[in-house]
Design an enzyme around this catalytic site. Structure first.
Site, PDB file in Angstrom:
ATOM      1  N   GLU A   1       0.832  -1.219   0.000  1.00 24.94           N
ATOM      2  CA  GLU A   1       0.000   0.000   0.000  1.00 24.94           C
ATOM      3  C   GLU A   1       0.860   1.260   0.000  1.00 24.94           C
ATOM      4  O   GLU A   1       0.443   2.293  -0.506  1.00 24.94           O
ATOM      5  CB  GLU A   1      -0.951   0.020   1.215  1.00 24.94           C
ATOM      6  CG  GLU A   1      -2.212  -0.778   0.989  1.00 24.94           C
ATOM      7  CD  GLU A   1      -3.330  -0.496   1.995  1.00 24.94           C
ATOM      8  OE1 GLU A   1      -3.093   0.191   2.996  1.00 24.94           O
ATOM      9  OE2 GLU A   1      -4.447  -0.997   1.785  1.00 24.94           O
TER      10      GLU A   1
ATOM     11  N   HIS B   1       8.943 -26.266   1.344  1.00 23.78           N
ATOM     12  CA  HIS B   1       8.295 -27.370   0.633  1.00 23.78           C
ATOM     13  C   HIS B   1       7.216 -26.823  -0.287  1.00 23.78           C
ATOM     14  O   HIS B   1       6.241 -27.508  -0.594  1.00 23.78           O
ATOM     15  CB  HIS B   1       7.712 -28.362   1.649  1.00 23.78           C
ATOM     16  CG  HIS B   1       8.745 -28.902   2.573  1.00 23.78           C
ATOM     17  ND1 HIS B   1       9.327 -30.140   2.429  1.00 23.78           N
ATOM     18  CD2 HIS B   1       9.358 -28.322   3.636  1.00 23.78           C
ATOM     19  CE1 HIS B   1      10.240 -30.311   3.374  1.00 23.78           C
ATOM     20  NE2 HIS B   1      10.274 -29.219   4.119  1.00 23.78           N
TER      21      HIS B   1
ATOM     22  N   LYS C   1     -14.057   0.494  -3.383  1.00 19.53           N
ATOM     23  CA  LYS C   1     -14.965   1.009  -2.344  1.00 19.53           C
ATOM     24  C   LYS C   1     -16.031   1.883  -2.990  1.00 19.53           C
ATOM     25  O   LYS C   1     -17.217   1.772  -2.691  1.00 19.53           O
ATOM     26  CB  LYS C   1     -14.183   1.856  -1.334  1.00 19.53           C
ATOM     27  CG  LYS C   1     -13.288   1.063  -0.419  1.00 19.53           C
ATOM     28  CD  LYS C   1     -12.765   2.010   0.647  1.00 19.53           C
ATOM     29  CE  LYS C   1     -11.614   1.416   1.399  1.00 19.53           C
ATOM     30  NZ  LYS C   1     -10.950   2.404   2.251  1.00 19.53           N
TER      31      LYS C   1
HETATM   32  O1  PA5 Z   1      -3.324   1.502   5.843  1.00 18.57           O
HETATM   33  C1  PA5 Z   1      -4.444   1.953   5.693  1.00 18.57           C
HETATM   34  O2  PA5 Z   1      -4.687   3.157   5.890  1.00 18.57           O
HETATM   35  C2  PA5 Z   1      -5.600   1.074   5.268  1.00 18.57           C
HETATM   36  O3  PA5 Z   1      -5.194  -0.229   5.075  1.00 18.57           O
HETATM   37  C3  PA5 Z   1      -6.677   1.093   6.348  1.00 18.57           C
HETATM   38  O4  PA5 Z   1      -6.131   0.685   7.565  1.00 18.57           O
HETATM   39  C4  PA5 Z   1      -7.846   0.172   5.984  1.00 18.57           C
HETATM   40  O5  PA5 Z   1      -8.388   0.517   4.748  1.00 18.57           O
HETATM   41  C5  PA5 Z   1      -8.938   0.266   7.051  1.00 18.57           C
HETATM   42  O6  PA5 Z   1      -9.355   1.596   7.193  1.00 18.57           O
HETATM   43  P1  PA5 Z   1     -10.058   2.128   8.485  1.00 18.57           P
HETATM   44  O7  PA5 Z   1      -9.114   1.993   9.631  1.00 18.57           O
HETATM   45  O8  PA5 Z   1     -10.379   3.549   8.172  1.00 18.57           O
HETATM   46  O9  PA5 Z   1     -11.287   1.303   8.689  1.00 18.57           O
END
Ligand code: PA5
Length: 488
Positions: free
Chosen positions: A304, A347, A455
């Site tokens: 990410e 493995h 989303k």
């Molecule tokens: O790293 C991030 O910001 C995302 O992975 C969020 O943690 C994830 O989308 C969950 O979001 P939230 O904490 O707003 O529910």
């Protein structure tokens, strides 16, 4: 006290041949590394800048001790009253806690009361929309003995929201109208639907929906030392030890010379392998069952943070540096992370690591001293009298040797032991390395615009209010084409 160490001999040309890095190449890259360090350091030392650019996580190891004590007190209260805690959250609001649970609590913690020492069992939900798991959990837990911790920075995430609503209904049915006293929320202190719900409920009953803040400038995947503290408190982990380990690593990383800053060096080597040696894949392979979830957390952290379409442009808003996507510079960058574990995956994926395309770097995590060890019975076999830790160590050395023989770059992070201190250090090492990698790639490592599209699609199709006309038109105007001919 021994330090966490980083062995990168097998990333160098004298071991990995043309797939490795020459000392001269590393030296020539030192000014880039120093620049990346200098830029980040200038942000890290100023709170306003840290918050503006979502780097406040770097200050979490140094957070206020009195708020930790309050969390510990509340954690103890929950642990004393409930047999089960269900943690609801996804992505950055889940993976760090799961990593902590597996690394720092004894294996099979949930299964045996003696291992829990009076602390509750911990279950994770809200990290999927799969109906089977939550149904099964609720069918088997006693609501009177269960506490819910819901974690969502935005307070808007569909998976978490859906699980919370189901948990509320389940609790209400099981314990009556005061059910919200069995819920604690960790979320943004001001905004989001979850925060609104907390404010409305706690105005009527101060014990309903107690809450903790997810600090401004701390993004989900970098938030374990913020949103994960309640989980540590409930399970009796020494929070101060985790923070001390992270603070120790922060100190080690406060160096512009990459040969003295392991996180910076890890980022530099990774970027050189990625950009110059054709290694887009990054395999993280702890030789410890308990660190597998830490590898899963790192997958999210790297993917990410660095998997980005656009280069960043630096702009100034109200005198503060901000990063924006430079739409004229599409770079589609970022290494692809893969989690594996030794010896289990020797493995499995290892055959491809050794003989498949030479397009990956393997990072091992090795634990030098285990909390418990086992010795095989004496006999005539070659395994006679050996300790499992010795076999594991030899397997890791063997894997590194085999990869190196095939000129496959690999390196190892070595933890003197697996405990709260070294785990905190390991976590912070990866966070800093990711921040440096973002700098070296010239991207914003602290947003995740790519995860928004699915989303938006869901929100549009499920008719969530407030979806913009432009988003709706984009979705309706670009349907995925389907013909019966290509569906067998
Ligand atoms: O790293 C991030 O910001 C995302 O992975 C969020 O943690 C994830 O989308 C969950 O979001 P939230 O904490 O707003 O529910």
């Amino acid at each position: 006290m021994k330090k966490l160490s980083f062995d990168f001999n097998n990333m160098m040309d004298y071991n990995a041949g043309r797939h490795g890095i020459k000392a001269k190449e590393l030296q020539a890259f030192a000014p880039n590394a120093a620049l990346a360090f200098k830029h980040l350091a200038s942000i890290l030392k100023d709170r306003k800048k840290r918050v503006a650019l979502s780097l406040e996580w770097a200050n979490l190891p140094f957070q206020d001790k009195s708020s930790i004590e309050a969390i510990q007190k509340l954690g103890k209260e929950i642990a004393g009253k409930y047999e089960n805690v269900v943690s609801l959250g996804i992505g950055g609001s889940y993976l760090g806690i799961k990593a902590a649970q597996d690394a720092l609590l004894p294996p099979y913690y949930n299964d045996f009361p003696a291992l829990r020492k009076g602390c509750p069992r911990i279950f994770f939900e809200g990290n999927n929309l799969d109906p089977e798991t939550l149904s099964s959990l609720f069918a088997n837990l006693n609501p009177k003995k269960t506490f819910i911790v819901v974690i969502s920075k935005s307070g808007e995430t569909t998976e978490t929201k859906a699980a919370l609503e189901l948990a509320e209904a389940w609790l209400k049915k099981g314990v009556g109208p005061k059910f919200a006293r069995q819920i604690l929320a960790v979320t943004d202190p001001r905004s989001g639907t979850l925060r609104k719900k907390i404010s409305a409920a706690s105005a009527k009953d101060p014990l309903a929906y107690r809450s903790l803040p997810l600090l401004e400038g701390v993004g989900g995947r970098f938030s374990e030392l913020n949103m994960g503290l309640m989980h540590l408190a409930v399970t009796g982990v020494k929070i101060n030890e985790v923070l001390k380990g992270a603070a120790g690593m922060a100190k080690i990383c406060d160096h512009g010379d990459m040969l003295k800053n392991p996180a910076l060096l890890y980022a530099v080597l990774s970027v050189l392998e990625f950009q110059r040696k054709g290694k887009p894949l990054s395999i993280l392979m702890p030789f410890s069952e308990q660190l597998k979830s830490t590898a899963d957390w790192y997958i999210q952290l790297l993917a990410e943070s660095t998997g980005k379409k656009y280069a960043r442009s630096v702009v100034s808003v109200d005198g503060l540096e901000r990063w924006v996507e430079n739409k004229s510079r599409v770079i589609n960058t970022g290494r692809t992370p893969i989690a594996a574990r030794g010896t289990n995956d020797l493995h499995s994926i290892q055959q491809n690591n050794i003989e498949g395309r030479n397009d990956k770097v393997v990072t091992f995590i090795r634990v030098e001293k285990f909390r418990r060890d086992l010795q095989l019975p004496n006999g005539s076999d070659f395994l006679s009298g050996r300790k499992l830790s010795e076999l594991l160590k030899t397997a890791q050395e063997g894997t590194a040797w085999a990869l190196t023989r095939e000129k496959r770059p690999n390196c190892a992070i070595i933890l003197p032991a697996l405990n709260a201190y070294y785990w905190g250090a390991l976590l912070f090492f990866f966070e800093m390395a990711t921040a440096y990698e973002g700098e070296l790639l010239g991207i914003n490592a602290f947003n995740q615009p790519g995860v928004e599209s699915y989303k938006n699609y869901m929100f549009h199709k499920l008719k969530k209010p407030g979806i913009s006309k432009a988003v709706a038109e984009e979705i309706e105007g670009n349907p995925v084409r389907k013909t019966r001919r290509y569906t067998l």
